[in-house]
Design a protein around this motif. Structure first.
Motif, short mmCIF file in Angstrom:
data_model
loop_
_atom_site.label_atom_id
_atom_site.label_comp_id
_atom_site.label_asym_id
_atom_site.label_seq_id
_atom_site.Cartn_x
_atom_site.Cartn_y
_atom_site.Cartn_z
N ARG A 281 0.83 -1.21 0.00
CA ARG A 281 0.00 0.00 0.00
C ARG A 281 0.86 1.25 0.00
O ARG A 281 0.55 2.22 -0.69
N THR A 282 1.94 1.24 0.77
CA THR A 282 2.84 2.39 0.81
C THR A 282 3.50 2.61 -0.54
O THR A 282 3.59 3.74 -1.03
N ARG A 283 3.94 1.52 -1.15
CA ARG A 283 4.57 1.60 -2.47
C ARG A 283 3.58 2.13 -3.50
O ARG A 283 3.90 2.99 -4.32
N ARG A 284 2.35 1.64 -3.45
CA ARG A 284 1.33 2.08 -4.40
C ARG A 284 1.02 3.56 -4.20
O ARG A 284 0.89 4.31 -5.17
N GLY B 52 2.99 5.81 -3.01
CA GLY B 52 4.14 6.56 -3.51
C GLY B 52 4.14 6.67 -5.02
O GLY B 52 4.43 7.73 -5.58
N LEU B 53 3.79 5.58 -5.69
CA LEU B 53 3.74 5.60 -7.15
C LEU B 53 2.63 6.52 -7.64
O LEU B 53 2.81 7.26 -8.62
N LEU B 54 1.48 6.48 -6.97
CA LEU B 54 0.38 7.36 -7.36
C LEU B 54 0.74 8.83 -7.16
O LEU B 54 0.43 9.68 -8.00
N ALA B 55 1.43 9.14 -6.06
CA ALA B 55 1.84 10.51 -5.79
C ALA B 55 2.86 10.98 -6.83
O ALA B 55 2.79 12.12 -7.32
N ALA B 56 3.79 10.09 -7.19
CA ALA B 56 4.79 10.44 -8.20
C ALA B 56 4.12 10.67 -9.56
O ALA B 56 4.47 11.62 -10.28
N ALA B 57 3.17 9.81 -9.90
CA ALA B 57 2.46 9.99 -11.17
C ALA B 57 1.69 11.31 -11.19
O ALA B 57 1.64 12.00 -12.21
N LYS B 58 1.09 11.66 -10.08
CA LYS B 58 0.35 12.89 -10.00
C LYS B 58 1.27 14.10 -10.15
O LYS B 58 0.96 15.07 -10.86
N ARG B 59 2.43 14.04 -9.49
CA ARG B 59 3.40 15.13 -9.62
C ARG B 59 3.88 15.27 -11.06
O ARG B 59 4.03 16.38 -11.56
N MET B 60 4.10 14.13 -11.71
CA MET B 60 4.57 14.18 -13.10
C MET B 60 3.50 14.75 -14.02
O MET B 60 3.81 15.48 -14.95
N SER B 61 2.24 14.43 -13.74
CA SER B 61 1.18 14.91 -14.63
C SER B 61 0.91 16.40 -14.44
O SER B 61 0.48 17.08 -15.37
N THR B 62 1.19 16.92 -13.27
CA THR B 62 0.96 18.36 -13.04
C THR B 62 2.20 19.20 -13.32
O THR B 62 2.10 20.40 -13.45
N ALA B 63 3.36 18.55 -13.46
CA ALA B 63 4.60 19.29 -13.68
C ALA B 63 4.73 19.76 -15.13
O ALA B 63 5.43 20.71 -15.42
N GLY B 64 4.15 19.07 -16.01
CA GLY B 64 4.38 19.39 -17.41
C GLY B 64 3.27 20.05 -18.05
O GLY B 64 2.96 20.92 -18.66
#
Length: 136
Positions: free
Chosen positions: A119-122, A124-136
């Protein structure tokens, strides 16, 4: 789940699994409730002793300190209490007790920790994906 509830739930889980161990073992014998209680009480007392010795309420999910300590205490003290009470303790019973209680008392902790890690890994991956989608 709040932190104060976790130790109580962990102790209850341990007690249910120790009881299941006894019920499974007793199923191969044709004794009634009294026989089950006679077999159960030394292991429940030993389980409580293991919880006190390891201070399991501090880290109830820890496999290394809590799990191993509670397991060892439950097996050793449970068998000693059986002998002190005049109950039989054959080598085959000692081996089965050690293995089954090890699988039960360590196994559920391992499963819970694996689920928490996933759950922690998931998350983290969701948060990273969200950051990547809002960064660009």
């Amino acid at each position: 789940m709040t932190t104060p509830r976790l130790p109580a739930l962990a102790l209850l889980t341990d007690a249910v699994l120790v009881t299941a161990f006894v019920l499974i073992g007793r199923a191969s014998h044709s004794e009634g409730l009294l026989g089950t209680l006679v077999t159960l009480w030394p292991f429940l007392v030993a389980l409580l002793g293991g919880w006190l010795m390891t201070r399991a309420w501090r880290a109830p999910l820890s496999i290394v300190w809590t799990g191993l300590g509670v397991w060892a205490a439950t097996v050793v003290l449970g068998l000693v209490l059986r002998v002190a009470n005049g109950q039989g303790v054959q080598l085959s019973f000692m081996i089965v007790t050690t293995i089954v209680l090890g699988v039960f008392l360590l196994g559920w902790r391992g499963v819970v920790l694996l689920i928490a890690r996933a759950r922690t890994r998931r998350a983290g991956l969701l948060a990273a994906a969200k950051r990547m989608s809002t960064a660009g």
